[in-house]
Motif scaffolding. Structure first.
Motif, PDB file in Angstrom:
ATOM      1  N   ARG A 136      41.263  -1.759 -13.289  1.00 54.48           N
ATOM      2  CA  ARG A 136      39.935  -1.335 -13.767  1.00 54.48           C
ATOM      3  C   ARG A 136      39.001  -2.533 -13.922  1.00 54.48           C
ATOM      4  NH1 ARG A 136      36.236   1.729 -15.951  1.00 54.48           N
ATOM      5  NH2 ARG A 136      35.631   1.672 -18.141  1.00 54.48           N
ATOM      6  N   ILE A 137      39.541  -3.662 -14.378  1.00 55.61           N
ATOM      7  CA  ILE A 137      38.715  -4.849 -14.583  1.00 55.61           C
ATOM      8  C   ILE A 137      38.283  -5.467 -13.263  1.00 55.61           C
ATOM      9  CG2 ILE A 137      38.634  -7.184 -15.540  1.00 55.61           C
ATOM     10  CD1 ILE A 137      40.795  -6.293 -17.546  1.00 55.61           C
ATOM     11  N   THR A 143      32.594  -4.299 -11.167  1.00 52.35           N
ATOM     12  CA  THR A 143      31.633  -5.336 -11.507  1.00 52.35           C
ATOM     13  C   THR A 143      30.204  -4.926 -11.166  1.00 52.35           C
ATOM     14  OG1 THR A 143      31.993  -6.386  -9.353  1.00 52.35           O
ATOM     15  CG2 THR A 143      33.337  -7.155 -11.201  1.00 52.35           C
ATOM     16  N   LYS A 144      30.052  -3.773 -10.535  1.00 50.53           N
ATOM     17  CA  LYS A 144      28.722  -3.264 -10.210  1.00 50.53           C
ATOM     18  C   LYS A 144      28.343  -2.200 -11.240  1.00 50.53           C
ATOM     19  CE  LYS A 144      29.686  -3.881  -5.285  1.00 50.53           C
ATOM     20  NZ  LYS A 144      29.861  -3.198  -3.997  1.00 50.53           N
ATOM     21  N   ASN A 150      34.431   3.975 -12.502  1.00 53.64           N
ATOM     22  CA  ASN A 150      34.792   2.556 -12.506  1.00 53.64           C
ATOM     23  C   ASN A 150      33.785   1.679 -13.238  1.00 53.64           C
ATOM     24  OD1 ASN A 150      37.247   2.697 -11.068  1.00 53.64           O
ATOM     25  ND2 ASN A 150      36.140   2.917  -9.151  1.00 53.64           N
ATOM     26  N   ASN A 151      32.707   2.263 -13.670  1.00 50.48           N
ATOM     27  CA  ASN A 151      31.669   1.495 -14.356  1.00 50.48           C
ATOM     28  C   ASN A 151      32.167   1.000 -15.720  1.00 50.48           C
ATOM     29  OD1 ASN A 151      29.162   0.403 -14.855  1.00 50.48           O
ATOM     30  ND2 ASN A 151      28.368   2.281 -15.773  1.00 50.48           N
ATOM     31  N   ILE A 152      31.942  -0.282 -16.022  1.00 49.83           N
ATOM     32  CA  ILE A 152      32.324  -0.860 -17.311  1.00 49.83           C
ATOM     33  C   ILE A 152      31.111  -1.553 -17.920  1.00 49.83           C
ATOM     34  CG2 ILE A 152      33.840  -2.463 -18.523  1.00 49.83           C
ATOM     35  CD1 ILE A 152      35.841  -2.256 -16.365  1.00 49.83           C
ATOM     36  N   MET A 197      32.624   2.322 -22.090  1.00 48.46           N
ATOM     37  CA  MET A 197      33.497   1.378 -22.773  1.00 48.46           C
ATOM     38  C   MET A 197      34.905   1.931 -22.956  1.00 48.46           C
ATOM     39  SD  MET A 197      30.793  -0.150 -25.579  1.00 48.46           S
ATOM     40  CE  MET A 197      31.908  -1.372 -26.250  1.00 48.46           C
ATOM     41  N   GLY A 198      35.307   2.840 -22.072  1.00 49.17           N
ATOM     42  CA  GLY A 198      36.684   3.319 -22.079  1.00 49.17           C
ATOM     43  C   GLY A 198      37.592   2.251 -21.494  1.00 49.17           C
ATOM     44  N   LEU A 199      38.726   2.021 -22.120  1.00 44.51           N
ATOM     45  CA  LEU A 199      39.601   0.938 -21.659  1.00 44.51           C
ATOM     46  C   LEU A 199      40.339   1.297 -20.373  1.00 44.51           C
ATOM     47  CD1 LEU A 199      40.687  -1.911 -22.352  1.00 44.51           C
ATOM     48  CD2 LEU A 199      42.630  -0.765 -23.455  1.00 44.51           C
ATOM     49  N   LEU A 200      41.000   2.432 -20.370  1.00 41.60           N
ATOM     50  CA  LEU A 200      41.751   2.844 -19.181  1.00 41.60           C
ATOM     51  C   LEU A 200      40.860   3.617 -18.216  1.00 41.60           C
ATOM     52  CD1 LEU A 200      45.072   4.159 -20.798  1.00 41.60           C
ATOM     53  CD2 LEU A 200      44.552   1.847 -19.979  1.00 41.60           C
ATOM     54  N   ALA A 201      41.175   3.511 -16.946  1.00 39.10           N
ATOM     55  CA  ALA A 201      40.423   4.262 -15.935  1.00 39.10           C
ATOM     56  C   ALA A 201      40.534   5.765 -16.199  1.00 39.10           C
ATOM     57  CB  ALA A 201      40.949   3.927 -14.550  1.00 39.10           C
TER      58      ALA A 201
END
Length: 260
Positions: A136-137, A143-144, A150-152, A197-201
């Protein structure tokens, strides 16, 4: 049925559930707490209260002590007679599971889409090892700032890359599921998903799936609703595969050992 508490036998070809890869990172202190509780209960009421009931009650008490709801736990479970590591992975959602895969698994246990969303809220407390969030990171999409699972959030991404480097990181490092209130059982998990801001995908995907997004938004606004629905879902989950009677179960004196 407390099969996760059974210790593997040194001479056995089949490992017990406790030693399955998915369970390897459960801290030893968690098992010791249950074993201590069992010893105290056994001293007062020998052969009456099962390890399975103690495990269910302990989970409820921990949730309540962390700020969550105090819900009723049905008693009368018996302990399971088998414990096999090979059965664990296929019965647990994985960090890279799709919503459809998770829903299929939950449906097979008699649980609904709403149960998926509500029980996922347990990620308001607890931690994950870095290996479960590396994809996920470091996925190029992460990163986009494109709209999607996949957005973080950029601040979270920066912190995660510091704690969980792509290569050569410490395998023992853990990061909280809920980065805003990691030690409190509340409904912040759902607000985190709204803010990417969810940690896991698998967590973040719940917000971008049209079937689950409205539920996420509703629970983010209403903590009491979360507590009420979580309590009902835990009661429902606690009734899955319950063993009763000597034909199907046992009442262990020591939670780590089968009676026979």
């Amino acid at each position: 049925d407390a099969s996760i508490l059974i210790a593997s036998k040194p001479d056995s070809k089949e490992l017990a559930e406790k030693d399955a890869l998915d369970n390897k990172e459960i801290p030893q202190e968690a098992y010791e707490t249950i074993n201590k509780a069992k010893a105290l209960v056994e001293a007062k009421c020998p052969g009456v209260v099962s390890c399975a009931d103690i495990l269910a009650i302990s989970a409820r008490n921990f949730i309540h002590l962390a700020g969550g709801p105090y819900y009723d736990v049905k008693k009368g479970r018996w302990d399971g007679k088998t414990s096999k590591a090979s059965r664990v992975s296929v019965n647990l959602p994985q960090a890279n599971s799709t919503i459809d895969e998770i829903l299929k698994l939950f449906n097979s246990k008699g649980l609904t889409l709403e149960d998926v969303v509500v029980l996922s809220g347990a990620h308001t407390i607890g931690y994950s090892h870095c290996k479960y969030v590396l994809n996920r990171i470091y996925d190029s999409k992460s990163t986009k700032q494109a709209k999607g699972p996949n957005n973080i959030d950029p601040r979270l991404l920066k912190a995660l890359t510091m704690y969980c480097p792509k290569n050569g990181g410490n395998e023992d490092v853990v990061v909280p599921f809920d980065v805003t209130t990691p030690f409190t059982f509340d409904h912040a998990y759902y607000g985190n998903l709204e803010a990417s801001m969810g940690l896991l995908a698998t967590d973040q995907a719940l917000f971008f799936d049209p079937r689950t997004k409205p539920m996420i938004q509703a629970l983010a606004k209403d903590e009491q609703k979360f507590f009420q629905t979580f309590s009902l879902a835990m009661e429902k989950m606690g009734s899955i595969g319950v063993k009763r009677g000597k034909k199907h179960g046992e009442k262990r004196k020591d939670c780590t050992l089968h009676m026979t």
